[in-house]
Design a protein around this motif. Structure first.
Motif, short mmCIF file in Angstrom:
data_model
loop_
_atom_site.label_atom_id
_atom_site.label_comp_id
_atom_site.label_asym_id
_atom_site.label_seq_id
_atom_site.Cartn_x
_atom_site.Cartn_y
_atom_site.Cartn_z
N HIS A 49 -1.25 -10.54 0.07
CA HIS A 49 -0.40 -10.29 1.42
C HIS A 49 -1.51 -10.38 2.65
CE1 HIS A 49 2.02 -8.04 4.41
NE2 HIS A 49 3.07 -8.53 3.87
N CYS A 79 0.53 -13.85 3.79
CA CYS A 79 1.86 -13.47 4.14
C CYS A 79 2.36 -14.18 5.12
CB CYS A 79 1.99 -11.86 4.48
SG CYS A 79 1.07 -11.34 5.90
N HIS A 94 4.73 -14.14 8.67
CA HIS A 94 5.38 -13.24 9.61
C HIS A 94 5.69 -14.25 10.78
CE1 HIS A 94 5.19 -9.65 7.37
NE2 HIS A 94 4.51 -10.11 6.82
N HIS A 137 8.17 -13.86 1.27
CA HIS A 137 8.36 -12.61 0.52
C HIS A 137 9.18 -12.60 -0.86
CE1 HIS A 137 6.58 -11.56 4.48
NE2 HIS A 137 5.79 -10.22 4.01
N HIS A 197 12.98 -4.45 9.27
CA HIS A 197 11.74 -4.43 8.53
C HIS A 197 10.48 -3.97 9.46
CE1 HIS A 197 8.00 -6.68 7.84
NE2 HIS A 197 8.14 -6.60 6.71
N HIS A 209 8.22 -0.30 8.36
CA HIS A 209 6.76 -0.30 8.27
C HIS A 209 5.97 0.54 9.28
CE1 HIS A 209 5.29 -3.34 5.29
NE2 HIS A 209 6.34 -4.40 5.79
N PHE A 223 5.67 -0.28 -0.47
CA PHE A 223 6.11 -1.46 0.22
C PHE A 223 7.00 -2.49 -0.69
CE2 PHE A 223 4.95 -5.80 0.15
CZ PHE A 223 4.73 -6.41 1.22
N HIS A 225 10.24 -4.39 0.48
CA HIS A 225 10.56 -5.61 0.46
C HIS A 225 11.74 -6.06 -0.52
CE1 HIS A 225 8.47 -7.78 3.63
NE2 HIS A 225 7.64 -6.66 3.50
N PHE A 285 4.42 -4.61 14.07
CA PHE A 285 3.86 -4.68 12.75
C PHE A 285 3.25 -6.19 12.60
CE2 PHE A 285 4.31 -6.31 8.05
CZ PHE A 285 3.47 -5.31 7.76
#
Ligand code: C2O
Length: 517
Positions: free
Chosen positions: A88, A101, A103, A112, A223, A227, A246, A250, A431
């Motif tokens: 990640h 990861c 994003h 994910h 999401h 976090h 985590f 997810h 995040f």
């Protein structure tokens, strides 16, 4: 056609160690969606709600066993806890299999799902529970907003407990309702047109990019906000996957993807070739490198052998035949979508302004003809497809903020911004901007213009309509920013509530503007 599955727990099919965790195991009954039915020797794993589990549930004890095992393995072992978390993100790393990861783009949701799938297989192996499946945390259920109790029990040897989390979270304070809002499910398009935050799944990009700037509604809230509210390792993508919660967070995000699909009404996965066919690498339970594509993960039950306990039994996501897939079109990456005929109606500032702990209100004056244009964009029976957007430009910070920022319009003077009112627009979240706070890791990507900060473009048409219907004057648009740590205050006075004061990371913005397009 209805698909029927066998939970192949082989010889132990009718023993309490198998089947639905913690529930008496009954003979299979075809009418009960929770009960396994025989078809072939595939196993269909059921991901269940963690709030239905107690401390001796095999999903919990198996997870604890697996975490302890995985944490004892060297970081070089792809099935180790450290390696899995580093896939990640990990600061200062050169391993090409780490920092993968996805994003801020349409890969967020699918990447994910793939990541969880192989992690789950690894945990299943080390858990020694042959039917182990990830639990999920359904924090949007009003009775389930606190960190699951088993994850905050500091018994000394509970690997689910992580002391670094926000103290109020580990003390059981519930996430606030706006943190766990499911407004994202109302978004029909998957990809980011006309703005990514108005889409469910984020912006189309031509190739993977660990952190892009086209965050979708699901990624933003709940999401990102969840976090941030949990904090500690969960607060940054470079450490988040080290916290055992985590994976439950997810699993819930992944479950919401299934829920969104099951709502129908035009909700469809992308048919973009890049989304369907880009390969991402992971490691299986034997440490072998494996790849998956988006096209291989659109139906969890038929393709990945798992479902959520609440999924409709016949859930199918549209899987497009290869011939039906549209040839991929070149996409402009730097735009949020085709914002054709964009007209700017009003703008304020231009210099850097810090978000403050006290709500900050700015008036965005608009000339009469522009106000007419804005009102026409949501007039009943309007015949254009234009909408009104609020853009917050140049959002930046020095250290990653431990708060999110609620954005409101036309809050009555002297009153506290109310997240459940028609004044609340959405959240500015940080995040997936963590990379902007650090300049010493090996995976910058090819961002340009980072110094200018990030822009957040929110649709405000629904707010304006509702406010007007409530008789609130919208001819002077005022924007209010209110910080939130995402957690409700603890009832106990001496509480561990986080001290209020200057926000960590001193987030700031440069300007606020209103557009029609
Ligand atoms: Cu890749 Cu919740 O993060």
């Amino acid at each position: 056609m209805k698909r029927i599955f066998l939970l192949a727990c082989a010889s132990s099919l009718f023993f309490a160690s198998c089947g639905n965790k913690g529930k008496p195991v009954e003979e299979p009954d075809n009418d009960d969606p929770d009960v396994v039915v025989v078809d072939d020797d595939n196993t269909l794993y059921i991901r269940q709600n963690v709030y239905d589990m107690d401390a001796d549930n095999p999903v919990i004890t198996g997870y604890q066993r697996a975490i302890t095992q995985m944490q004892s393995l060297p970081e070089s072992d792809p099935t180790s806890w450290a390696f899995q978390a580093a896939i990640h993100g990990k600061m200062s790393s050169d391993n090409p299999d780490w920092n993968q990861c996805q994003h801020g783009s349409f890969f967020f949701i699918s990447w994910h799902r793939m990541y969880l799938y192989y992690f789950e297989r690894i945990v299943r192996k080390y858990s020694e529970e042959s039917d182990w499946a990830l639990p999920y945390w359904d924090y949007s259920n009003p009775r389930q907003r606190s960190m699951p109790a088993l994850f905050r029990e500091n018994t000394g040897d509970n690997p689910l407990y992580i002391p670094e989390r926000r103290p109020s979270i580990n003390a059981g304070a519930p996430l606030s309702p706006e943190t766990v809002s499911l407004d994202c499910l109302t978004r029909i398009p998957f990809t980011g047109t006309p703005t990514s935050l108005e889409s469910f799944g984020g912006q189309t990009i031509p190739a993977p990019q660990q952190f892009w700037r086209g965050t979708g509604a699901l990624e933003n809230v709940p999401h990102n906000v969840v976090h941030n509210a949990i904090g500690g390792w969960m607060g940054s993508p470079y450490t988040a996957a080290q916290d055992p919660v985590f994976w439950l967070h997810h699993a819930n995000i992944d479950r919401l993807w299934n829920e969104w699909i099951s709502m129908g009404g035009g909700r469809m996965n992308p048919d973009d070739e890049v989304w369907l066919n880009t390969e991402f690498a992971f490691f299986d339970e034997n440490g072998n490198r494996v790849v998956l594509t988006g096209a291989e993960v659109v139906n969890t039950a038929s393709q990945l052998d798992y479902r959520y306990d609440g999924d409709p039994e016949d859930l199918t996501a549209p899987v497009l035949a290869a011939d039906d897939r549209r040839a991929s079109k070149p996409q402009k990456v730097m735009t949020e979508g085709p914002q054709e005929g964009k007209v700017e109606l009003a703008r304020v500032a231009g210099e850097t302004t810090a978000f403050t702990s006290e709500p900050l209100t700015l008036s965005v004056p608009m000339e009469a003809q522009n106000l007419d244009m804005m009102k026409n964009s949501f007039a009943p029976g309007k015949n254009s497809n234009k909408s009104t957007y609020l853009t917050v430009e140049g959002v930046s910070f020095d250290a990653l903020p431990e708060v999110s920022i609620g954005v409101f319009i036309n809050v009555p003077e002297g009153s506290t911004p109310d997240f459940s009112s028609a004044h609340f627009v959405s959240m500015i979240t940080f995040f997936d901007l963590a990379h902007l706070a650090h300049h010493d890791h090996g995976n910058h990507g090819d961002h340009t213009g980072e110094d200018a900060g990030s822009n957040f473009i929110f649709g405000i048409e629904e707010n304006l309509k509702k406010l007007e219907a409530e008789g609130i004057d919208i001819s002077d648009v005022r924007v209010t920013f209110a910080l939130t740590d995402g957690v409700e205050p603890l009832e106990d006075e001496n509480a561990l509530a986080d001290p209020s004061g200057a926000p960590v990371g001193t987030p700031s913005f440069k300007s606020v503007s209103i557009q029609v397009f």
